[in-house]
Design a protein around this motif. Structure first.
Motif, PDB file in Angstrom:
ATOM      1  N   TYR A  37      46.423  45.818  25.637  1.00  0.00           N
ATOM      2  CA  TYR A  37      46.103  44.545  25.238  1.00  0.00           C
ATOM      3  C   TYR A  37      44.813  43.871  25.841  1.00  0.00           C
ATOM      4  CZ  TYR A  37      51.174  44.354  24.441  1.00  0.00           C
ATOM      5  OH  TYR A  37      52.392  44.551  24.056  1.00  0.00           O
ATOM      6  N   LYS A  38      44.353  43.000  24.929  1.00  0.00           N
ATOM      7  CA  LYS A  38      42.749  42.532  25.044  1.00  0.00           C
ATOM      8  C   LYS A  38      43.282  41.261  25.790  1.00  0.00           C
ATOM      9  CE  LYS A  38      40.354  44.605  21.495  1.00  0.00           C
ATOM     10  NZ  LYS A  38      39.341  44.386  20.382  1.00  0.00           N
ATOM     11  N   ILE A  39      42.489  40.962  26.861  1.00  0.00           N
ATOM     12  CA  ILE A  39      42.764  39.872  27.610  1.00  0.00           C
ATOM     13  C   ILE A  39      41.337  39.139  27.866  1.00  0.00           C
ATOM     14  CG2 ILE A  39      43.294  38.830  30.011  1.00  0.00           C
ATOM     15  CD1 ILE A  39      45.391  41.108  30.063  1.00  0.00           C
ATOM     16  N   TRP A  40      41.106  38.045  27.483  1.00  0.00           N
ATOM     17  CA  TRP A  40      39.950  37.132  27.787  1.00  0.00           C
ATOM     18  C   TRP A  40      40.309  36.190  29.026  1.00  0.00           C
ATOM     19  CZ3 TRP A  40      41.665  38.778  23.184  1.00  0.00           C
ATOM     20  CH2 TRP A  40      40.839  39.169  22.338  1.00  0.00           C
ATOM     21  N   VAL A  41      39.079  36.144  29.854  1.00  0.00           N
ATOM     22  CA  VAL A  41      39.289  35.041  30.929  1.00  0.00           C
ATOM     23  C   VAL A  41      37.801  34.313  30.839  1.00  0.00           C
ATOM     24  CG1 VAL A  41      39.053  34.590  33.493  1.00  0.00           C
ATOM     25  CG2 VAL A  41      40.470  36.573  32.587  1.00  0.00           C
ATOM     26  N   ASN A  42      38.057  32.998  30.531  1.00  0.00           N
ATOM     27  CA  ASN A  42      37.232  32.156  30.200  1.00  0.00           C
ATOM     28  C   ASN A  42      36.024  32.690  29.009  1.00  0.00           C
ATOM     29  OD1 ASN A  42      38.225  30.472  32.425  1.00  0.00           O
ATOM     30  ND2 ASN A  42      36.876  31.405  33.775  1.00  0.00           N
ATOM     31  N   ASP A  43      37.053  33.034  28.091  1.00  0.00           N
ATOM     32  CA  ASP A  43      36.051  33.679  26.851  1.00  0.00           C
ATOM     33  C   ASP A  43      35.502  34.913  27.235  1.00  0.00           C
ATOM     34  OD1 ASP A  43      37.112  31.774  25.174  1.00  0.00           O
ATOM     35  OD2 ASP A  43      35.779  30.300  25.910  1.00  0.00           O
ATOM     36  N   GLU A  44      35.764  35.614  28.194  1.00  0.00           N
ATOM     37  CA  GLU A  44      34.833  37.176  28.445  1.00  0.00           C
ATOM     38  C   GLU A  44      35.941  37.923  28.547  1.00  0.00           C
ATOM     39  OE1 GLU A  44      32.407  36.904  31.875  1.00  0.00           O
ATOM     40  OE2 GLU A  44      31.557  35.053  31.379  1.00  0.00           O
ATOM     41  N   LEU A  45      35.767  39.034  27.717  1.00  0.00           N
ATOM     42  CA  LEU A  45      36.789  40.147  27.566  1.00  0.00           C
ATOM     43  C   LEU A  45      36.737  40.738  28.982  1.00  0.00           C
ATOM     44  CD1 LEU A  45      38.605  41.463  25.918  1.00  0.00           C
ATOM     45  CD2 LEU A  45      36.693  43.295  25.294  1.00  0.00           C
ATOM     46  N   GLU A  46      38.127  40.884  29.636  1.00  0.00           N
ATOM     47  CA  GLU A  46      38.424  41.211  31.066  1.00  0.00           C
ATOM     48  C   GLU A  46      39.473  42.700  30.939  1.00  0.00           C
ATOM     49  OE1 GLU A  46      37.858  42.080  34.211  1.00  0.00           O
ATOM     50  OE2 GLU A  46      36.803  40.066  34.040  1.00  0.00           O
ATOM     51  N   ASN A  47      39.019  43.744  31.795  1.00  0.00           N
ATOM     52  CA  ASN A  47      40.010  44.808  32.031  1.00  0.00           C
ATOM     53  C   ASN A  47      40.236  45.141  33.451  1.00  0.00           C
ATOM     54  OD1 ASN A  47      37.859  45.911  32.652  1.00  0.00           O
ATOM     55  ND2 ASN A  47      38.025  47.511  30.818  1.00  0.00           N
ATOM     56  N   ARG A  48      39.944  44.242  34.210  1.00  0.00           N
ATOM     57  CA  ARG A  48      40.228  44.752  35.562  1.00  0.00           C
ATOM     58  C   ARG A  48      41.344  43.966  36.310  1.00  0.00           C
ATOM     59  NH1 ARG A  48      35.174  42.481  38.421  1.00  0.00           N
ATOM     60  NH2 ARG A  48      35.191  41.185  36.688  1.00  0.00           N
ATOM     61  N   ARG A  49      42.343  44.410  36.608  1.00  0.00           N
ATOM     62  CA  ARG A  49      43.448  43.785  37.189  1.00  0.00           C
ATOM     63  C   ARG A  49      43.208  43.161  38.423  1.00  0.00           C
ATOM     64  NH1 ARG A  49      46.506  49.565  38.989  1.00  0.00           N
ATOM     65  NH2 ARG A  49      45.151  49.808  40.789  1.00  0.00           N
ATOM     66  N   GLY A  50      42.093  43.333  39.234  1.00  0.00           N
ATOM     67  CA  GLY A  50      41.756  42.725  40.306  1.00  0.00           C
ATOM     68  C   GLY A  50      40.993  41.615  40.059  1.00  0.00           C
ATOM     69  N   ARG A  51      40.648  40.951  38.859  1.00  0.00           N
ATOM     70  CA  ARG A  51      39.848  39.862  38.835  1.00  0.00           C
ATOM     71  C   ARG A  51      40.518  38.655  39.264  1.00  0.00           C
ATOM     72  NH1 ARG A  51      36.203  37.475  34.706  1.00  0.00           N
ATOM     73  NH2 ARG A  51      36.316  35.273  35.230  1.00  0.00           N
ATOM     74  N   LYS A  52      39.657  38.032  40.098  1.00  0.00           N
ATOM     75  CA  LYS A  52      40.119  36.673  40.626  1.00  0.00           C
ATOM     76  C   LYS A  52      40.051  35.670  39.837  1.00  0.00           C
ATOM     77  CE  LYS A  52      38.723  38.354  45.168  1.00  0.00           C
ATOM     78  NZ  LYS A  52      37.791  38.127  46.404  1.00  0.00           N
ATOM     79  N   LEU A  53      41.175  35.032  39.594  1.00  0.00           N
ATOM     80  CA  LEU A  53      41.549  33.738  39.002  1.00  0.00           C
ATOM     81  C   LEU A  53      41.526  32.723  39.814  1.00  0.00           C
ATOM     82  CD1 LEU A  53      43.991  35.277  36.589  1.00  0.00           C
ATOM     83  CD2 LEU A  53      41.771  35.331  36.191  1.00  0.00           C
ATOM     84  N   TYR A  54      41.052  31.239  39.362  1.00  0.00           N
ATOM     85  CA  TYR A  54      40.896  30.162  39.897  1.00  0.00           C
ATOM     86  C   TYR A  54      41.431  29.042  39.278  1.00  0.00           C
ATOM     87  CZ  TYR A  54      38.029  32.815  43.071  1.00  0.00           C
ATOM     88  OH  TYR A  54      37.418  33.812  43.923  1.00  0.00           O
ATOM     89  N   HIS A  55      41.694  27.843  39.964  1.00  0.00           N
ATOM     90  CA  HIS A  55      41.989  26.685  39.279  1.00  0.00           C
ATOM     91  C   HIS A  55      41.321  26.537  38.218  1.00  0.00           C
ATOM     92  CE1 HIS A  55      43.715  22.710  39.151  1.00  0.00           C
ATOM     93  NE2 HIS A  55      42.356  22.186  38.848  1.00  0.00           N
ATOM     94  N   GLY A  56      41.822  26.295  37.116  1.00  0.00           N
ATOM     95  CA  GLY A  56      41.020  25.709  35.801  1.00  0.00           C
ATOM     96  C   GLY A  56      40.866  27.052  34.816  1.00  0.00           C
ATOM     97  N   ASP A  57      40.865  28.083  35.410  1.00  0.00           N
ATOM     98  CA  ASP A  57      40.540  29.362  34.558  1.00  0.00           C
ATOM     99  C   ASP A  57      41.593  29.321  33.262  1.00  0.00           C
ATOM    100  OD1 ASP A  57      38.560  30.064  36.047  1.00  0.00           O
ATOM    101  OD2 ASP A  57      39.614  31.706  36.952  1.00  0.00           O
ATOM    102  N   THR A  58      40.981  29.770  32.249  1.00  0.00           N
ATOM    103  CA  THR A  58      41.878  30.060  30.961  1.00  0.00           C
ATOM    104  C   THR A  58      41.951  31.494  30.608  1.00  0.00           C
ATOM    105  OG1 THR A  58      41.192  27.977  30.196  1.00  0.00           O
ATOM    106  CG2 THR A  58      41.998  29.610  28.575  1.00  0.00           C
TER     107      THR A  58
END
Length: 76
Positions: A37-58
């Motif tokens: 599946y394609k996943i975007w974090v804050n409108d940037e394509l992401e494929n790292r399961r270790g990507r850190k997510l913080y309050h307010g991230d979409t």
């Protein structure tokens, strides 16, 4: 419309988020899920399961929807 996912800490990684949001049933499914599946974090394509997510991230996940991270403070 975005679904809010509440976390108890300042940060959660993407693999943990997928499990916490009930998108996958175990942490071991994160890597294969990210390949399928394609996943975007804050409108940037992401494929790292270790990507850190913080309050307010979409997070937008194709075929699943849009999610927003909300960190819970002691007062809530």
């Amino acid at each position: 419309m975005s679904e809010t996912i509440k976390i108890d800490d300042k940060m959660i990684n993407l693999g943990q988020f997928l499990k916490h949001a009930n998108i996958i049933s175990s942490g071991g499914m994160a890597k294969p899920f990210l390949l399928d599946y394609k996943i975007w974090v804050n409108d940037e394509l992401e494929n790292r399961r270790g990507r850190k997510l913080y309050h307010g991230d979409t997070i937008k996940i194709e075929e699943f929807g849009t999610y927003t991270i909300k960190a819970i403070t002691d007062g809530e």
